[in-house]
Design a protein around this motif. Structure first.
Motif, PDB file in Angstrom:
ATOM      1  N   PHE A  58      33.504  36.247  50.860  1.00 33.74           N
ATOM      2  CA  PHE A  58      33.650  35.565  49.723  1.00 33.74           C
ATOM      3  C   PHE A  58      33.266  36.311  48.471  1.00 33.74           C
ATOM      4  CE2 PHE A  58      29.588  33.211  48.870  1.00 33.74           C
ATOM      5  CZ  PHE A  58      29.002  33.579  50.083  1.00 33.74           C
ATOM      6  N   ASP A  59      33.535  37.661  48.408  1.00 37.98           N
ATOM      7  CA  ASP A  59      33.147  38.258  47.185  1.00 37.98           C
ATOM      8  C   ASP A  59      34.009  38.235  46.236  1.00 37.98           C
ATOM      9  OD1 ASP A  59      34.630  39.777  49.041  1.00 37.98           O
ATOM     10  OD2 ASP A  59      33.721  41.693  48.747  1.00 37.98           O
ATOM     11  N   HIS A  60      35.170  37.604  46.239  1.00 43.40           N
ATOM     12  CA  HIS A  60      36.311  37.762  45.340  1.00 43.40           C
ATOM     13  C   HIS A  60      35.763  37.604  43.900  1.00 43.40           C
ATOM     14  CE1 HIS A  60      37.716  36.946  49.341  1.00 43.40           C
ATOM     15  NE2 HIS A  60      38.774  37.295  49.075  1.00 43.40           N
ATOM     16  N   GLY A  61      35.150  36.781  43.775  1.00 41.74           N
ATOM     17  CA  GLY A  61      34.657  36.457  42.225  1.00 41.74           C
ATOM     18  C   GLY A  61      34.091  37.461  41.432  1.00 41.74           C
ATOM     19  N   TYR A  62      33.702  38.684  42.108  1.00 46.49           N
ATOM     20  CA  TYR A  62      33.260  40.046  41.426  1.00 46.49           C
ATOM     21  C   TYR A  62      34.165  40.577  40.603  1.00 46.49           C
ATOM     22  CZ  TYR A  62      34.095  43.814  44.280  1.00 46.49           C
ATOM     23  OH  TYR A  62      35.022  45.041  44.877  1.00 46.49           O
ATOM     24  N   ILE A  63      35.496  40.375  41.012  1.00 46.11           N
ATOM     25  CA  ILE A  63      36.519  41.028  40.161  1.00 46.11           C
ATOM     26  C   ILE A  63      37.559  39.946  39.441  1.00 46.11           C
ATOM     27  CG2 ILE A  63      36.525  43.291  40.784  1.00 46.11           C
ATOM     28  CD1 ILE A  63      38.834  42.655  42.533  1.00 46.11           C
ATOM     29  N   ALA A  89      29.243  38.782  50.769  1.00 47.14           N
ATOM     30  CA  ALA A  89      29.400  38.182  49.584  1.00 47.14           C
ATOM     31  C   ALA A  89      28.396  38.967  48.348  1.00 47.14           C
ATOM     32  CB  ALA A  89      28.840  36.863  49.572  1.00 47.14           C
ATOM     33  N   THR A  90      28.355  38.745  47.226  1.00 53.29           N
ATOM     34  CA  THR A  90      27.805  39.456  46.249  1.00 53.29           C
ATOM     35  C   THR A  90      26.090  38.846  46.239  1.00 53.29           C
ATOM     36  OG1 THR A  90      28.275  38.077  44.609  1.00 53.29           O
ATOM     37  CG2 THR A  90      29.524  39.876  44.722  1.00 53.29           C
ATOM     38  N   ALA A 107      26.202  40.414  54.840  1.00 54.35           N
ATOM     39  CA  ALA A 107      27.016  41.944  54.623  1.00 54.35           C
ATOM     40  C   ALA A 107      27.211  41.908  53.109  1.00 54.35           C
ATOM     41  CB  ALA A 107      28.383  42.039  54.963  1.00 54.35           C
ATOM     42  N   LEU A 108      25.928  42.468  52.334  1.00 55.69           N
ATOM     43  CA  LEU A 108      25.806  42.361  50.949  1.00 55.69           C
ATOM     44  C   LEU A 108      26.745  43.263  50.193  1.00 55.69           C
ATOM     45  CD1 LEU A 108      23.975  41.449  48.634  1.00 55.69           C
ATOM     46  CD2 LEU A 108      22.489  43.334  49.142  1.00 55.69           C
ATOM     47  N   ARG A 109      27.563  42.754  49.438  1.00 53.26           N
ATOM     48  CA  ARG A 109      28.622  43.625  48.536  1.00 53.26           C
ATOM     49  C   ARG A 109      27.856  44.551  47.453  1.00 53.26           C
ATOM     50  NH1 ARG A 109      33.000  45.851  46.999  1.00 53.26           N
ATOM     51  NH2 ARG A 109      34.046  44.350  48.275  1.00 53.26           N
ATOM     52  N   SER A 110      27.722  45.702  47.864  1.00 50.85           N
ATOM     53  CA  SER A 110      26.767  46.461  46.966  1.00 50.85           C
ATOM     54  C   SER A 110      27.525  47.369  46.045  1.00 50.85           C
ATOM     55  CB  SER A 110      26.000  47.252  47.979  1.00 50.85           C
ATOM     56  OG  SER A 110      25.302  46.323  48.891  1.00 50.85           O
ATOM     57  N   THR A 111      28.854  47.330  45.781  1.00 56.89           N
ATOM     58  CA  THR A 111      29.284  48.016  44.861  1.00 56.89           C
ATOM     59  C   THR A 111      30.031  47.027  43.895  1.00 56.89           C
ATOM     60  OG1 THR A 111      31.719  48.119  46.126  1.00 56.89           O
ATOM     61  CG2 THR A 111      30.061  50.017  46.187  1.00 56.89           C
ATOM     62  N   ALA A 112      30.182  47.663  42.537  1.00 53.41           N
ATOM     63  CA  ALA A 112      30.737  46.581  41.570  1.00 53.41           C
ATOM     64  C   ALA A 112      31.785  47.514  40.697  1.00 53.41           C
ATOM     65  CB  ALA A 112      29.846  46.077  40.602  1.00 53.41           C
ATOM     66  N   ASP A 123      37.756  51.696  40.133  1.00 55.74           N
ATOM     67  CA  ASP A 123      36.727  52.587  39.323  1.00 55.74           C
ATOM     68  C   ASP A 123      35.162  51.978  39.624  1.00 55.74           C
ATOM     69  OD1 ASP A 123      35.301  54.379  37.769  1.00 55.74           O
ATOM     70  OD2 ASP A 123      35.997  53.374  35.859  1.00 55.74           O
ATOM     71  N   GLU A 124      34.915  51.847  40.890  1.00 59.63           N
ATOM     72  CA  GLU A 124      33.714  51.249  41.123  1.00 59.63           C
ATOM     73  C   GLU A 124      32.309  52.241  41.248  1.00 59.63           C
ATOM     74  OE1 GLU A 124      33.652  48.878  44.797  1.00 59.63           O
ATOM     75  OE2 GLU A 124      34.875  47.235  43.718  1.00 59.63           O
ATOM     76  N   VAL A 125      31.235  51.710  41.202  1.00 64.71           N
ATOM     77  CA  VAL A 125      29.972  52.232  41.067  1.00 64.71           C
ATOM     78  C   VAL A 125      29.261  51.508  42.142  1.00 64.71           C
ATOM     79  CG1 VAL A 125      30.207  52.780  38.615  1.00 64.71           C
ATOM     80  CG2 VAL A 125      28.988  50.703  39.372  1.00 64.71           C
ATOM     81  N   LEU A 126      28.023  52.136  42.713  1.00 64.10           N
ATOM     82  CA  LEU A 126      27.005  51.768  43.463  1.00 64.10           C
ATOM     83  C   LEU A 126      26.168  50.733  42.648  1.00 64.10           C
ATOM     84  CD1 LEU A 126      26.039  51.414  46.441  1.00 64.10           C
ATOM     85  CD2 LEU A 126      24.635  53.599  45.722  1.00 64.10           C
ATOM     86  N   ALA A 127      25.998  49.418  42.933  1.00 67.02           N
ATOM     87  CA  ALA A 127      25.587  48.368  41.915  1.00 67.02           C
ATOM     88  C   ALA A 127      24.214  48.078  42.396  1.00 67.02           C
ATOM     89  CB  ALA A 127      26.595  47.376  41.794  1.00 67.02           C
ATOM     90  N   VAL A 128      23.929  48.003  43.813  1.00 69.22           N
ATOM     91  CA  VAL A 128      22.697  47.236  44.420  1.00 69.22           C
ATOM     92  C   VAL A 128      21.751  48.295  44.680  1.00 69.22           C
ATOM     93  CG1 VAL A 128      21.878  45.839  46.181  1.00 69.22           C
ATOM     94  CG2 VAL A 128      24.148  45.314  44.892  1.00 69.22           C
ATOM     95  N   ASP A 129      20.389  48.169  44.341  1.00 70.32           N
ATOM     96  CA  ASP A 129      19.503  49.116  44.880  1.00 70.32           C
ATOM     97  C   ASP A 129      19.017  48.682  46.405  1.00 70.32           C
ATOM     98  OD1 ASP A 129      19.215  50.474  42.405  1.00 70.32           O
ATOM     99  OD2 ASP A 129      17.585  48.993  41.746  1.00 70.32           O
ATOM    100  N   ILE A 130      18.748  49.785  46.982  1.00 74.44           N
ATOM    101  CA  ILE A 130      18.317  49.461  48.164  1.00 74.44           C
ATOM    102  C   ILE A 130      17.304  48.647  48.435  1.00 74.44           C
ATOM    103  CG2 ILE A 130      16.671  51.601  48.566  1.00 74.44           C
ATOM    104  CD1 ILE A 130      18.859  50.379  51.279  1.00 74.44           C
TER     105      ILE A 130
END
Ligand code: R5P
Length: 311
Positions: A58-63, A89-90, A107-112, A123-130
């Protein structure tokens, strides 16, 4: 210091001298040689009983913003929680809508990346720090890759950075084979993309079901979960899950086919029957029809008609 232990048992009984140690094996493909912490996390994703998983994406909202069916994540998502193994999800959605007592896989959505209003969502980037993945107690980090797109190299870089960071702390990486608008959806493409991600070092792969899917599964040394994609009629979504599991998928990671179903709570349970209990698609659809409508998500209302506290 512990007191002296004076209890006596026969050495034979205490040490089971004639009993060999239990054979050790692990139920997740490609992870037999992994360390304990990683296996613990993978066991939150893949049931040790069936080896399979029902993941709810349910990570759809991020885009896309408030996607149909997810306008009120805080109401919809807790109703589905008892019937799934993993939420994908995010971090923002997880922190606000998933009770920390959920205690299953994350499962943590970690790109944005850019929204659907932009020219190119790849054009995604790595968004979440470890460190934040650790704080969220993520079982795995979900990293989207666009193999064959102009941003292929960048998304591969995102993926490898996440794998390297995850490996330091035994957090698994879920490599998502995303398919851009102009990209092919052939067996050749999925064979290539899933194998690339596995060789980069992901611990599980999410991809689409395709012709000759058994080949894709055979050539991929880690488990594959299938993506749901756009909403299908409920019986067709169950058939998709049935064929995928029959062809060797280790589970499903579905979103719209669950939360946009006429009865999402019944649908997620029917999917679970296929994934974990060996139901055929037809039997699962009968099950769905039997329970649909009987267990509509209940919005518990408190004083002044406000939804009641959920956690
Ligand atoms: C793909 O992995 C993306 O994260 C999607 O946002 C999501 O998983 C799509 O789910 P579905 O296509 O089943 O609605």
């Amino acid at each position: 210091m512990a007191e002296k232990d004076t209890t006596q048992v026969s050495a034979e009984k205490a040490y089971y001298e004639d009993v060999p140690p239990p054979a050790q094996s692990f139920h997740v493909k490609g992870a037999a040689h992994a360390e304990w912490g990683l296996k613990d996390r993978l066991s939150r994703i893949f049931s040790p009983t069936t080896g399979h998983t029902v993941m709810l994406a349910f990570d759809h909202g991020y885009i896309m913003g408030p996607t149909t069916g997810l306008e009120r994540m805080d109401i919809v998502i807790p109703n589905l929680a008892p019937h799934i193994d993993v939420f994908m999800a995010t971090r923002g959605a997880l922190r606000t809508c998933v009770p920390p007592t959920f205690n299953k896989g994350i499962a943590l959505r970690s790109t944005a990346g850019p929204s659907i209003l932009a020219d190119d969502v790849t054009d995604e980037v790595l968004a979440v720090d470890i460190e934040d993945a650790i704080r969220m107690n993520a079982s795995c980090m979900a990293i989207q890759t666009f193999i064959g797109s102009p941003f292929e190299r960048q998304t591969i870089d995102n993926l490898n950075k996440a794998i390297n960071a995850g490996n330091r702390y035994a957090i698994a990486t879920l490599g998502v084979v995303a398919v851009g608008k102009q990209m092919e959806r052939t067996t050749r493409f999925f064979l290539l993309a899933t194998r690339m991600l596995a060789e980069f070092g992901v611990h599980l792969v999410k991809t689409y079901y395709c012709d000759d899917f058994k080949k894709v599964v055979a050539a991929c040394p880690v488990p594959i979960v299938i993506a749901g994609g756009k909403k299908l009629p409920e019986n067709e979504a169950l058939t998709l899950a049935y064929h995928a599991i029959g062809d060797g998928a280790a589970g499903v990671d579905m979103g719209r086919n669950i939360f946009q179903a006429d009865d999402p709570v019944a649908m997620v349970q029917a999917i679970g029957k296929v994934v974990h209990e060996g139901y055929s698609d037809k039997r699962a659809y009968e099950f769905y029809k039997d329970i649909a409508g009987n267990d509509k998500p209940v919005v518990k209302r408190g004083r002044r008609g406000r939804p009641k506290k959920i956690f």
